[in-house]
Design an enzyme around this catalytic site. Structure first.
Site, PDB file in Angstrom:
ATOM      1  N   SER A 123      60.377  93.746  36.433  1.00  0.00           N
ATOM      2  CA  SER A 123      59.608  93.820  35.192  1.00  0.00           C
ATOM      3  C   SER A 123      58.654  92.640  35.084  1.00  0.00           C
ATOM      4  O   SER A 123      58.950  91.534  35.567  1.00  0.00           O
ATOM      5  CB  SER A 123      60.613  93.775  34.037  1.00  0.00           C
ATOM      6  OG  SER A 123      60.003  93.282  32.874  1.00  0.00           O
ATOM      7  N   TYR A 148      67.457  90.183  29.004  1.00  0.00           N
ATOM      8  CA  TYR A 148      66.955  91.271  29.854  1.00  0.00           C
ATOM      9  C   TYR A 148      66.089  90.703  30.980  1.00  0.00           C
ATOM     10  O   TYR A 148      66.304  90.981  32.159  1.00  0.00           O
ATOM     11  CB  TYR A 148      66.139  92.262  29.010  1.00  0.00           C
ATOM     12  CG  TYR A 148      65.301  93.201  29.845  1.00  0.00           C
ATOM     13  CD1 TYR A 148      65.875  94.262  30.529  1.00  0.00           C
ATOM     14  CD2 TYR A 148      63.921  93.018  29.985  1.00  0.00           C
ATOM     15  CE1 TYR A 148      65.107  95.113  31.322  1.00  0.00           C
ATOM     16  CE2 TYR A 148      63.148  93.853  30.767  1.00  0.00           C
ATOM     17  CZ  TYR A 148      63.747  94.911  31.431  1.00  0.00           C
ATOM     18  OH  TYR A 148      62.984  95.740  32.223  1.00  0.00           O
ATOM     19  N   LYS A 152      66.569  90.435  35.237  1.00  0.00           N
ATOM     20  CA  LYS A 152      65.634  90.912  36.267  1.00  0.00           C
ATOM     21  C   LYS A 152      65.222  89.758  37.187  1.00  0.00           C
ATOM     22  O   LYS A 152      65.126  89.922  38.402  1.00  0.00           O
ATOM     23  CB  LYS A 152      64.394  91.534  35.610  1.00  0.00           C
ATOM     24  CG  LYS A 152      64.670  92.843  34.869  1.00  0.00           C
ATOM     25  CD  LYS A 152      64.957  93.976  35.824  1.00  0.00           C
ATOM     26  CE  LYS A 152      65.192  95.288  35.099  1.00  0.00           C
ATOM     27  NZ  LYS A 152      65.599  96.382  35.971  1.00  0.00           N
TER      28      LYS A 152
HETATM   29  P1  NAD Z   1      65.851 104.548  31.347  1.00  0.00           P
HETATM   30  O1  NAD Z   1      66.836 103.928  30.436  1.00  0.00           O
HETATM   31  O2  NAD Z   1      65.098 105.732  30.869  1.00  0.00           O
HETATM   32  O3  NAD Z   1      66.560 104.956  32.731  1.00  0.00           O
HETATM   33  C1  NAD Z   1      67.611 104.208  33.291  1.00  0.00           C
HETATM   34  C2  NAD Z   1      68.692 105.206  33.716  1.00  0.00           C
HETATM   35  O4  NAD Z   1      69.752 104.477  34.322  1.00  0.00           O
HETATM   36  C3  NAD Z   1      69.282 105.971  32.533  1.00  0.00           C
HETATM   37  O5  NAD Z   1      69.323 107.345  32.811  1.00  0.00           O
HETATM   38  C4  NAD Z   1      70.690 105.389  32.390  1.00  0.00           C
HETATM   39  O6  NAD Z   1      71.595 106.359  31.914  1.00  0.00           O
HETATM   40  C5  NAD Z   1      70.994 104.939  33.813  1.00  0.00           C
HETATM   41  N1  NAD Z   1      71.916 103.806  33.917  1.00  0.00           N
HETATM   42  C6  NAD Z   1      71.867 102.628  33.238  1.00  0.00           C
HETATM   43  N2  NAD Z   1      72.873 101.822  33.626  1.00  0.00           N
HETATM   44  C7  NAD Z   1      73.560 102.488  34.581  1.00  0.00           C
HETATM   45  C8  NAD Z   1      74.704 102.180  35.382  1.00  0.00           C
HETATM   46  N3  NAD Z   1      75.353 101.002  35.252  1.00  0.00           N
HETATM   47  N4  NAD Z   1      75.162 103.097  36.259  1.00  0.00           N
HETATM   48  C9  NAD Z   1      74.520 104.294  36.386  1.00  0.00           C
HETATM   49  N5  NAD Z   1      73.444 104.646  35.663  1.00  0.00           N
HETATM   50  C10 NAD Z   1      72.962 103.747  34.779  1.00  0.00           C
HETATM   51  O7  NAD Z   1      64.850 103.397  31.811  1.00  0.00           O
HETATM   52  P2  NAD Z   1      63.462 103.537  32.552  1.00  0.00           P
HETATM   53  O8  NAD Z   1      62.385 103.306  31.554  1.00  0.00           O
HETATM   54  O9  NAD Z   1      63.438 104.753  33.387  1.00  0.00           O
HETATM   55  O10 NAD Z   1      63.525 102.231  33.464  1.00  0.00           O
HETATM   56  C11 NAD Z   1      63.991 102.284  34.796  1.00  0.00           C
HETATM   57  C12 NAD Z   1      64.108 100.873  35.333  1.00  0.00           C
HETATM   58  O11 NAD Z   1      62.844 100.237  35.226  1.00  0.00           O
HETATM   59  C13 NAD Z   1      65.089  99.994  34.560  1.00  0.00           C
HETATM   60  O12 NAD Z   1      65.758  99.171  35.494  1.00  0.00           O
HETATM   61  C14 NAD Z   1      64.201  99.150  33.668  1.00  0.00           C
HETATM   62  O13 NAD Z   1      64.744  97.897  33.359  1.00  0.00           O
HETATM   63  C15 NAD Z   1      62.968  98.992  34.534  1.00  0.00           C
HETATM   64  N6  NAD Z   1      61.754  98.762  33.746  1.00  0.00           N
HETATM   65  C16 NAD Z   1      61.405  99.663  32.774  1.00  0.00           C
HETATM   66  C17 NAD Z   1      60.269  99.439  32.001  1.00  0.00           C
HETATM   67  C18 NAD Z   1      59.884 100.377  30.890  1.00  0.00           C
HETATM   68  O14 NAD Z   1      59.112  99.976  30.018  1.00  0.00           O
HETATM   69  N7  NAD Z   1      60.358 101.612  30.876  1.00  0.00           N
HETATM   70  C19 NAD Z   1      59.468  98.306  32.259  1.00  0.00           C
HETATM   71  C20 NAD Z   1      59.867  97.410  33.254  1.00  0.00           C
HETATM   72  C21 NAD Z   1      61.014  97.653  34.012  1.00  0.00           C
HETATM   73  N1  UFG Z   2      55.905  97.056  18.978  1.00  0.00           N
HETATM   74  C1  UFG Z   2      55.593  97.247  17.636  1.00  0.00           C
HETATM   75  N2  UFG Z   2      56.313  98.170  16.950  1.00  0.00           N
HETATM   76  C2  UFG Z   2      57.320  98.910  17.512  1.00  0.00           C
HETATM   77  C3  UFG Z   2      57.630  98.691  18.880  1.00  0.00           C
HETATM   78  C4  UFG Z   2      56.895  97.748  19.580  1.00  0.00           C
HETATM   79  O1  UFG Z   2      54.718  96.583  17.085  1.00  0.00           O
HETATM   80  O2  UFG Z   2      57.929  99.721  16.809  1.00  0.00           O
HETATM   81  C5  UFG Z   2      55.080  96.101  19.757  1.00  0.00           C
HETATM   82  C6  UFG Z   2      55.857  94.952  20.371  1.00  0.00           C
HETATM   83  O3  UFG Z   2      56.049  93.914  19.458  1.00  0.00           O
HETATM   84  C7  UFG Z   2      54.969  94.593  21.574  1.00  0.00           C
HETATM   85  C8  UFG Z   2      54.360  95.943  21.999  1.00  0.00           C
HETATM   86  O4  UFG Z   2      54.509  96.802  20.860  1.00  0.00           O
HETATM   87  O5  UFG Z   2      53.906  93.769  21.153  1.00  0.00           O
HETATM   88  C9  UFG Z   2      55.070  96.573  23.183  1.00  0.00           C
HETATM   89  O6  UFG Z   2      56.475  96.598  22.902  1.00  0.00           O
HETATM   90  P1  UFG Z   2      57.491  97.560  23.694  1.00  0.00           P
HETATM   91  O7  UFG Z   2      58.822  97.421  23.021  1.00  0.00           O
HETATM   92  O8  UFG Z   2      56.926  98.928  23.822  1.00  0.00           O
HETATM   93  O9  UFG Z   2      57.515  96.946  25.158  1.00  0.00           O
HETATM   94  P2  UFG Z   2      57.827  95.476  25.664  1.00  0.00           P
HETATM   95  O10 UFG Z   2      56.536  94.900  26.139  1.00  0.00           O
HETATM   96  O11 UFG Z   2      58.614  94.695  24.676  1.00  0.00           O
HETATM   97  O12 UFG Z   2      58.807  95.772  26.906  1.00  0.00           O
HETATM   98  C10 UFG Z   2      58.569  96.846  27.825  1.00  0.00           C
HETATM   99  C11 UFG Z   2      59.929  97.332  28.367  1.00  0.00           C
HETATM  100  C12 UFG Z   2      60.579  96.277  29.224  1.00  0.00           C
HETATM  101  C13 UFG Z   2      59.580  95.808  30.258  1.00  0.00           C
HETATM  102  C14 UFG Z   2      58.287  95.326  29.630  1.00  0.00           C
HETATM  103  C15 UFG Z   2      57.279  94.954  30.718  1.00  0.00           C
HETATM  104  O13 UFG Z   2      60.810  97.677  27.293  1.00  0.00           O
HETATM  105  O14 UFG Z   2      61.707  96.845  29.874  1.00  0.00           O
HETATM  106  O15 UFG Z   2      57.738  96.380  28.851  1.00  0.00           O
HETATM  107  O16 UFG Z   2      56.096  94.487  30.152  1.00  0.00           O
HETATM  108  F1  UFG Z   2      60.126  94.825  31.009  1.00  0.00           F
END
Ligand code: NAD
Ligand code: UFG
Length: 335
Positions: A123, A148, A152
């Site tokens: 991330s 979190y 990572k």
């Molecule tokens: P998500 O929560 O939709 O998907 C994660 C999946 O992993 C879920 O289906 C959950 O049930 C499963 N899971 C969680 N813990 C587990 C475990 N211990 N054993 C087996 N299954 C497990 O999340 P996503 O948005 O698809 O994100 C995927 C990956 O990318 C995550 O590692 C997340 O941290 C990373 N990531 C996501 C974002 C984002 O904004 N979506 C940004 C940066 C990094």
């Molecule tokens: N925000 C609002 N209102 C809401 C939700 C979010 O104002 O209801 C704002 C937050 O304060 C932030 C922006 O929208 O400024 C984005 O927030 P998100 O919660 O959508 O995303 P984050 O940037 O906090 O985090 C996401 C994922 C992480 C990942 C990260 C990488 O949740 O897993 O992006 O940039 F690591």
């Protein structure tokens, strides 16, 4: 065969579809902590192909060994993990356990079964704060604030050290910025119930499940006071994974790439785009800043561009239109 951990989640399910479209055989492990079995049916509906599915938690090593025993995996896409910055402050131990312990078990099992190709979902939060923009992969990481992000950053370091101890491994670390949007069918997408992310939050408001949209801070030193992020369409993000896998197989070693669009949008800009495309005003309420939120960041994506021959092709309007298509499907299904 390819193993996708967390393959029922948001990004994992999109990756599974892409792999099936390339005629790869896919097995998925998921414990459904943030997904459910309906995703499996939708993957089948979209791809017209079947996957093997194992319900279980990566923290259970014997379960993991049983799965590896049954198949000759060549590659693991490791998506499973918990992803909310704000939740991680409330439940740090669960975040460290779900993210770090799972990865340790996975690496040990991969080593035992000689499965060496790994693509890991990292991330942008690992960078920590106060770096010149845009962020490049060679920036020296600052200790990040949220549990979190710490989990990572810890895993990235673990992967580097693990690789140095066993150079059979070929590892791609992908630092995602903010993935949004969904498959053009609208059938699968980011889970909105219980989510703290911006797009799910807007969707909950549009579904009438929230009286207002919280804006976490309008006093950042940004162009309009709200937080700025680099949003990338999940399909572009997944294409980056396919490029990364090809690269590590050819070049070997351990590599890190940013995956973002390279552009920053503020919260207010994203909300206005939704208003424009949904043709409805969104009632906003400015709230205090969220713990651990940074004011603004976006990616330098030139390394992925050069090395993976990758560039994002879907713009912010497409990301939002696809999210709204998903919203329509949720409404039709009465969810
Ligand atoms: P998500 O929560 O939709 O998907 C994660 C999946 O992993 C879920 O289906 C959950 O049930 C499963 N899971 C969680 N813990 C587990 C475990 N211990 N054993 C087996 N299954 C497990 O999340 P996503 O948005 O698809 O994100 C995927 C990956 O990318 C995550 O590692 C997340 O941290 C990373 N990531 C996501 C974002 C984002 O904004 N979506 C940004 C940066 C990094
Ligand atoms: N925000 C609002 N209102 C809401 C939700 C979010 O104002 O209801 C704002 C937050 O304060 C932030 C922006 O929208 O400024 C984005 O927030 P998100 O919660 O959508 O995303 P984050 O940037 O906090 O985090 C996401 C994922 C992480 C990942 C990260 C990488 O949740 O897993 O992006 O940039 F690591």
């Amino acid at each position: 065969m390819i193993l996708v951990t967390g393959g029922c989640g948001y990004i994992g399910s999109h990756c599974v579809i892409s792999l099936l479209n390339q005629n790869k055989k896919v097995a998925v492990i998921d414990n459904f902590v943030n997904s459910d079995k309906s995703v499996l049916k939708k993957i089948n509906l979209i791809s017209k192909k079947n996957i093997l599915f194992y319900k279980g938690d990566l923290r259970q090593k014997s379960f993991l060994s049983d799965v590896f025993n049954k198949h000759n995996f060549e590659t693991v896409f490791h998506f499973a993990g918990l992803k909310s910055l704000s939740e991680s402050y409330k439940n740090p131990l669960e975040y460290f356990s779900a993210n770090i312990n799972s990865t340790i078990n996975l690496l040990q099992t991969m080593q035992k079964y000689k499965v060496y190709n790994l693509i890991f979902s990292s991330s942008a939060t690992v960078y920590g704060q106060d770096h010149p923009l845009p962020w490049t992969e060679d920036i020296k990481l600052k200790f990040p604030e949220s549990p979190y992000a710490q989990s990572k950053a810890f895993i990235e370091n673990l992967l580097l050290k693990y690789y140095q101890s066993d150079m059979n491994f070929k590892i791609g670390i992908l630092r995602y910025f903010n993935p949004i949007g969904c498959h053009s069918s609208g059938l699968i997408g980011d889970r909105i119930d219980g989510s703290t992310n911006l797009i799910p939050s807007i969707m909950l408001y549009l579904l009438g499940k929230k009286p207002y949209l919280p804006i976490y801070g309008n006093d950042y030193k940004t162009k309009d006071g709200s937080g700025i992020r680099d949003y990338i369409h999940v399909d572009d993000l997944v294409n980056g994974h396919i490029g990364a896998l090809k690269y590590i197989i050819e070049k070997k070693g351990i590599h890190i790439w940013n995956l973002g669009s390279g552009k920053g949008y503020s919260v207010f800009q994203i909300v206005s785009k939704f208003e424009e495309h949904y043709k409805k005003r969104i009632f906003k309420k400015v709230m205090p800043r969220r713990e651990g939120d940074l004011s603004e960041y976006w990616a330098d994506i030139s390394k992925a561009g050069k090395e993976l021959n990758w560039s994002p092709s879907l713009d912010i309007d497409k990301m939002i239109l696809d999210s709204l298509n998903h919203l329509k499907k949720l409404k039709e299904a009465n969810l």
